[in-house]
Design an enzyme around this catalytic site. Structure first.
Site, PDB file in Angstrom:
ATOM      1  N   MET A 128       0.874  -1.165   0.000  1.00  0.00           N
ATOM      2  CA  MET A 128       0.000   0.000   0.000  1.00  0.00           C
ATOM      3  C   MET A 128       0.910   1.213   0.000  1.00  0.00           C
ATOM      4  SD  MET A 128      -2.169  -2.360   0.353  1.00  0.00           S
ATOM      5  CE  MET A 128      -3.842  -1.767   0.325  1.00  0.00           C
ATOM      6  N   LYS A 172     -13.035  -0.243 -13.463  1.00  0.00           N
ATOM      7  CA  LYS A 172     -14.140  -0.925 -12.792  1.00  0.00           C
ATOM      8  C   LYS A 172     -14.846   0.016 -11.827  1.00  0.00           C
ATOM      9  CE  LYS A 172     -14.477  -2.867  -9.012  1.00  0.00           C
ATOM     10  NZ  LYS A 172     -14.538  -1.739  -8.044  1.00  0.00           N
ATOM     11  N   CYS A 215     -13.751  -2.136  -3.896  1.00  0.00           N
ATOM     12  CA  CYS A 215     -12.316  -1.810  -3.880  1.00  0.00           C
ATOM     13  C   CYS A 215     -11.446  -3.062  -3.886  1.00  0.00           C
ATOM     14  CB  CYS A 215     -11.979  -0.999  -2.628  1.00  0.00           C
ATOM     15  SG  CYS A 215     -12.972   0.487  -2.434  1.00  0.00           S
TER      16      CYS A 215
HETATM   17  P1  ATP Z   1     -21.632   0.198  -4.246  1.00  0.00           P
HETATM   18  O1  ATP Z   1     -20.940   1.185  -3.407  1.00  0.00           O
HETATM   19  O2  ATP Z   1     -22.705   0.701  -5.146  1.00  0.00           O
HETATM   20  O3  ATP Z   1     -22.056  -1.006  -3.428  1.00  0.00           O
HETATM   21  P2  ATP Z   1     -19.133  -0.990  -4.925  1.00  0.00           P
HETATM   22  O4  ATP Z   1     -17.998  -0.275  -5.497  1.00  0.00           O
HETATM   23  O5  ATP Z   1     -19.065  -1.357  -3.510  1.00  0.00           O
HETATM   24  O6  ATP Z   1     -20.490  -0.251  -5.248  1.00  0.00           O
HETATM   25  P3  ATP Z   1     -20.530  -3.278  -5.820  1.00  0.00           P
HETATM   26  O7  ATP Z   1     -21.323  -2.924  -7.001  1.00  0.00           O
HETATM   27  O8  ATP Z   1     -21.190  -3.388  -4.494  1.00  0.00           O
HETATM   28  O9  ATP Z   1     -19.293  -2.278  -5.746  1.00  0.00           O
HETATM   29  O10 ATP Z   1     -19.746  -4.592  -6.168  1.00  0.00           O
HETATM   30  C1  ATP Z   1     -18.757  -5.149  -5.329  1.00  0.00           C
HETATM   31  C2  ATP Z   1     -18.871  -6.656  -5.391  1.00  0.00           C
HETATM   32  O11 ATP Z   1     -20.064  -7.065  -4.741  1.00  0.00           O
HETATM   33  C3  ATP Z   1     -18.968  -7.208  -6.793  1.00  0.00           C
HETATM   34  O12 ATP Z   1     -18.252  -8.413  -6.828  1.00  0.00           O
HETATM   35  C4  ATP Z   1     -20.471  -7.439  -6.992  1.00  0.00           C
HETATM   36  O13 ATP Z   1     -20.739  -8.456  -7.900  1.00  0.00           O
HETATM   37  C5  ATP Z   1     -20.880  -7.842  -5.605  1.00  0.00           C
HETATM   38  N1  ATP Z   1     -22.267  -7.545  -5.280  1.00  0.00           N
HETATM   39  C6  ATP Z   1     -22.776  -6.347  -4.911  1.00  0.00           C
HETATM   40  N2  ATP Z   1     -24.094  -6.440  -4.655  1.00  0.00           N
HETATM   41  C7  ATP Z   1     -24.440  -7.738  -4.855  1.00  0.00           C
HETATM   42  C8  ATP Z   1     -25.671  -8.498  -4.751  1.00  0.00           C
HETATM   43  N3  ATP Z   1     -26.818  -7.935  -4.386  1.00  0.00           N
HETATM   44  N4  ATP Z   1     -25.633  -9.816  -5.044  1.00  0.00           N
HETATM   45  C9  ATP Z   1     -24.497 -10.398  -5.435  1.00  0.00           C
HETATM   46  N5  ATP Z   1     -23.305  -9.756  -5.535  1.00  0.00           N
HETATM   47  C10 ATP Z   1     -23.279  -8.458  -5.252  1.00  0.00           C
HETATM   48  N1  TZP Z   2     -15.636   6.365   1.550  1.00  0.00           N
HETATM   49  C1  TZP Z   2     -14.641   6.717   0.770  1.00  0.00           C
HETATM   50  S1  TZP Z   2     -13.893   5.399   0.036  1.00  0.00           S
HETATM   51  C2  TZP Z   2     -14.988   4.312   0.753  1.00  0.00           C
HETATM   52  C3  TZP Z   2     -15.879   5.019   1.560  1.00  0.00           C
HETATM   53  C4  TZP Z   2     -16.964   4.436   2.375  1.00  0.00           C
HETATM   54  C5  TZP Z   2     -14.934   2.854   0.515  1.00  0.00           C
HETATM   55  C6  TZP Z   2     -15.780   2.462  -0.650  1.00  0.00           C
HETATM   56  O1  TZP Z   2     -15.673   1.084  -0.883  1.00  0.00           O
HETATM   57  P1  TZP Z   2     -16.509   0.290  -1.991  1.00  0.00           P
HETATM   58  O2  TZP Z   2     -15.666  -0.887  -2.261  1.00  0.00           O
HETATM   59  O3  TZP Z   2     -16.612   1.163  -3.186  1.00  0.00           O
HETATM   60  O4  TZP Z   2     -17.853  -0.056  -1.389  1.00  0.00           O
HETATM   61 MG    MG Z   3     -16.646   1.055  -5.120  1.00  0.00          MG
END
Ligand code: ATP
Ligand code: TZP
Ligand code: MG
Ligand code: MG
Length: 292
Positions: free
Chosen positions: A57, A133, A213
């Site tokens: 990191m 992504k 992430c």
């Molecule tokens: P967000 O902040 O909108 O949740 P993120 O950056 O955290 O976005 P996600 O879209 O949550 O990303 O995706 C992260 C991982 O979680 C991916 O591998 C996605 O396929 C999985 N994931 C998220 N929601 C679900 C769900 N309801 N069912 C299955 N897999 C999910």
């Molecule tokens: N705030 C700034 S970065 C971060 C938050 C909560 C983590 C976001 O993680 P993810 O994987 O996109 O849900």
């Molecule tokens: Mg994210």
């Protein structure tokens, strides 16, 4: 034609190539340089270790060129971006591009603030990303679509159809000549020619911070291995390991909710890689991948 042939070969390629890539990560311990947000540092390092990579990191752009020369991949995750952070990311991006090292962009919260919209624009103009992504609103922002307003780092409810989303990832990947992954309950990933929908994963991934992430960290680790192979299949391998580990973890009797899910998820990432090393690929029978 070539496209149809590639599609016909997909199930076989998943069966053969995915375990090859999983094994390669486990056996070669690729370096995964994370320039990531303040929230996920520890979790991302643990995910990298569990899939078999070696995480570092470092958000210091001045040391990026030394790190790039060590042959690993770079994650640029702008979750807690600042003006100084952005110039560090740009410096690192140039360093990895100079040596042909793989780079992945996670434009966290890209559609939430003007600072983030500007950061995405500068990053995408500042070098080449092998993979972009993000969740739906982040990918829309990368594509330059107007009217995107995220409330934070989460994507929020979608009104787009699967077909519209698939078209968006394909068009953006073709424009950027890279791979674009839009995550969600169903993930859409495209290299600009072929677009795949992956329906694995578990809803608990949406209930913990850093699941997007650390998927980025996983995919970056996979980009390092078998360099001559198709990038799309390596990205798919990273997605499948990650999401099938989540499914297995959520089914465990010791998992009662998002809190107990996190350590179980790390265990299952580790177990899948150990099983694959011994030639046991039963986990992959859970893969739900479709061409769209
Ligand atoms: P967000 O902040 O909108 O949740 P993120 O950056 O955290 O976005 P996600 O879209 O949550 O990303 O995706 C992260 C991982 O979680 C991916 O591998 C996605 O396929 C999985 N994931 C998220 N929601 C679900 C769900 N309801 N069912 C299955 N897999 C999910
Ligand atoms: N705030 C700034 S970065 C971060 C938050 C909560 C983590 C976001 O993680 P993810 O994987 O996109 O849900
Ligand atoms: Mg994210
Ligand atoms: Mg999430």
């Amino acid at each position: 034609n070539a496209g149809r042939k590639r599609l016909e070969q997909l199930p076989k390629r998943i069966e053969l190539d995915v375990p090859t890539h999983v094994k390669a990560v486990a056996e070669t311990n690729p370096l995964c340089h994370n320039m990531t947000n303040l929230v996920v540092q520890n979790f991302a390092a643990n995910v990298a270790l569990c899939v078999g990579a070696s995480p570092i990191m470092s958000n210091n752009g001045l040391e990026a060129s030394d790190l790039a020369n060590l042959g690993g991949a770079l994650v640029v995750n702008m979750g807690t971006v600042t003006p100084e952070g952005l110039s560090n990311y740009l410096q690192a991006l140039r360093a990895y591009n100079a040596v042909g090292g793989p780079v992945i962009l996670d434009p966290v919260g890209a559609g939430a603030t003007q600072q983030r919209r500007d950061a995405v624009r500068q990053l995408m103009a500042g070098g080449y990303f092998d993979v972009i992504k993000g969740n739906e609103n982040e990918i829309r922002t990368c594509a330059g679509m107007s009217g995107v307003q995220q409330r934070g780092v989460d994507s929020g409810a979608s009104t787009a159809t699967m077909k519209e989303k698939a078209e968006l990832v394909k068009t953006l990947a073709a424009r950027e000549r890279n791979i674009v992954l839009m995550t969600g309950e169903v993930d859409l990933v495209s290299d600009g020619h072929m677009t795949l929908a992956v329906s694995n994963g578990h809803k608990y991934l949406g209930n913990i911070t850093g699941s997007g992430c650390t998927l980025g960290t996983t995919i970056a680790s996979f980009l390092v291995v078998n360099r001559e192979d198709q990038k799309l299949l390596k990205v798919l391998a990273g997605i499948l390991v990650y999401e099938i580990a989540a499914e297995r973890a959520a089914e465990r009797a010791d998992v009662k909710g998002p809190g107990t899910f996190v350590p179980a998820f790390l265990d299952e990432l580790y177990r899948i890689r150990e099983e694959t090393k011994t030639g046991d690929t039963e986990w992959l029978t859970r893969a739900r991948v479709e061409s769209v």
